[in-house]
Design a protein around this motif. Structure first.
Motif, PDB file in Angstrom:
ATOM      1  N   PHE A 172    -141.380 -75.808  85.070  1.00 24.14           N
ATOM      2  CA  PHE A 172    -140.568 -77.024  85.080  1.00 24.14           C
ATOM      3  C   PHE A 172    -139.332 -76.862  84.200  1.00 24.14           C
ATOM      4  N   HIS A 173    -139.517 -76.276  83.005  1.00 22.08           N
ATOM      5  CA  HIS A 173    -138.384 -76.080  82.099  1.00 22.08           C
ATOM      6  C   HIS A 173    -137.346 -75.142  82.712  1.00 22.08           C
TER       7      HIS A 173
ATOM      8  N   PHE B 142    -136.127 -86.397  87.088  1.00 20.98           N
ATOM      9  CA  PHE B 142    -136.607 -85.489  86.058  1.00 20.98           C
ATOM     10  C   PHE B 142    -135.487 -84.855  85.253  1.00 20.98           C
TER      11      PHE B 142
ATOM     12  N   VAL C 174    -134.497 -79.647  89.936  1.00 20.58           N
ATOM     13  CA  VAL C 174    -135.504 -80.706  89.924  1.00 20.58           C
ATOM     14  C   VAL C 174    -134.872 -81.979  90.467  1.00 20.58           C
TER      15      VAL C 174
ATOM     16  N   ASP D 129    -136.839 -74.573  85.970  1.00 27.37           N
ATOM     17  CA  ASP D 129    -136.172 -75.259  87.079  1.00 27.37           C
ATOM     18  C   ASP D 129    -135.220 -76.341  86.570  1.00 27.37           C
ATOM     19  N   LYS D 130    -135.573 -76.981  85.473  1.00 27.02           N
ATOM     20  CA  LYS D 130    -134.706 -78.012  84.918  1.00 27.02           C
ATOM     21  C   LYS D 130    -133.412 -77.405  84.386  1.00 27.02           C
TER      22      LYS D 130
END
Length: 107
Positions: free
Chosen positions: A84-85, A97, A93, A87-88
Motif C-alpha cells: 500500500f505504501h 486513500f 491508489v 502504491d501510494k
C-alpha cells in the motif's frame, strides 16, 4: 551516497540474460520475504493447534493458536502495508486513500 548493485548473469539455450539488482530492490525483497515467513509460521502454529500438536514454547493449545493468529495477521499486515505504501507513493491508489495534502494541491 554510493549505489551498490549486484549483477547476475544467466545462460539459457545460448541466450545470455543479465540483470542488475540494486541494493534497494534487495532490501525491498527482504522486507516482503520476512513477514511472509512470519505469516507462514502463524499458519503452521494455528494448524498444529487445531490438530492437537504441541510446539515447544507453548503450554496450552489456546495460547499456541492465539500466537499463530497474531503472527499471521502481523505478517499479512506488514506485507499489505508495504504494498500500500509503495502504491501510494506512485499514486496508484484510489482518491480516498491519497493524502489530504495532495488532494488539496490538486483541486
Amino acid at each position: 551516497m554510493t549505489n551498490f548493485s549486484i549483477r547476475l548473469t544467466f545462460k539459457y539455450n545460448d541466450i545470455l540474460l543479465e540483470r542488475t539488482f540494486t541494493m534497494v530492490r534487495l532490501i525491498a525483497l527482504i522486507i516482503v520475504v520476512i513477514p511472509g515467513i512470519v505469516a507462514a509460521l502463524g499458519v503452521k502454529l494455528m494448524r498444529d493447534s487445531v490438530f492437537g500438536v504441541f510446539q515447544w514454547p507453548f503450554q496450552s493449545i489456546f495460547i499456541q493458536f492465539f500466537i499463530g493468529l497474531l503472527f499471521f495477521f502481523a505478517g499479512v499486515g506488514l506485507i499489505g502495508g508495504f504494498i500500500f505504501h509503495r502504491d501510494k507513493k506512485r499514486n496508484k491508489v484510489q482518491k480516498r486513500f491519497q493524502s489530504r495534502l495532495k488532494n488539496a494541491n490538486r483541486g
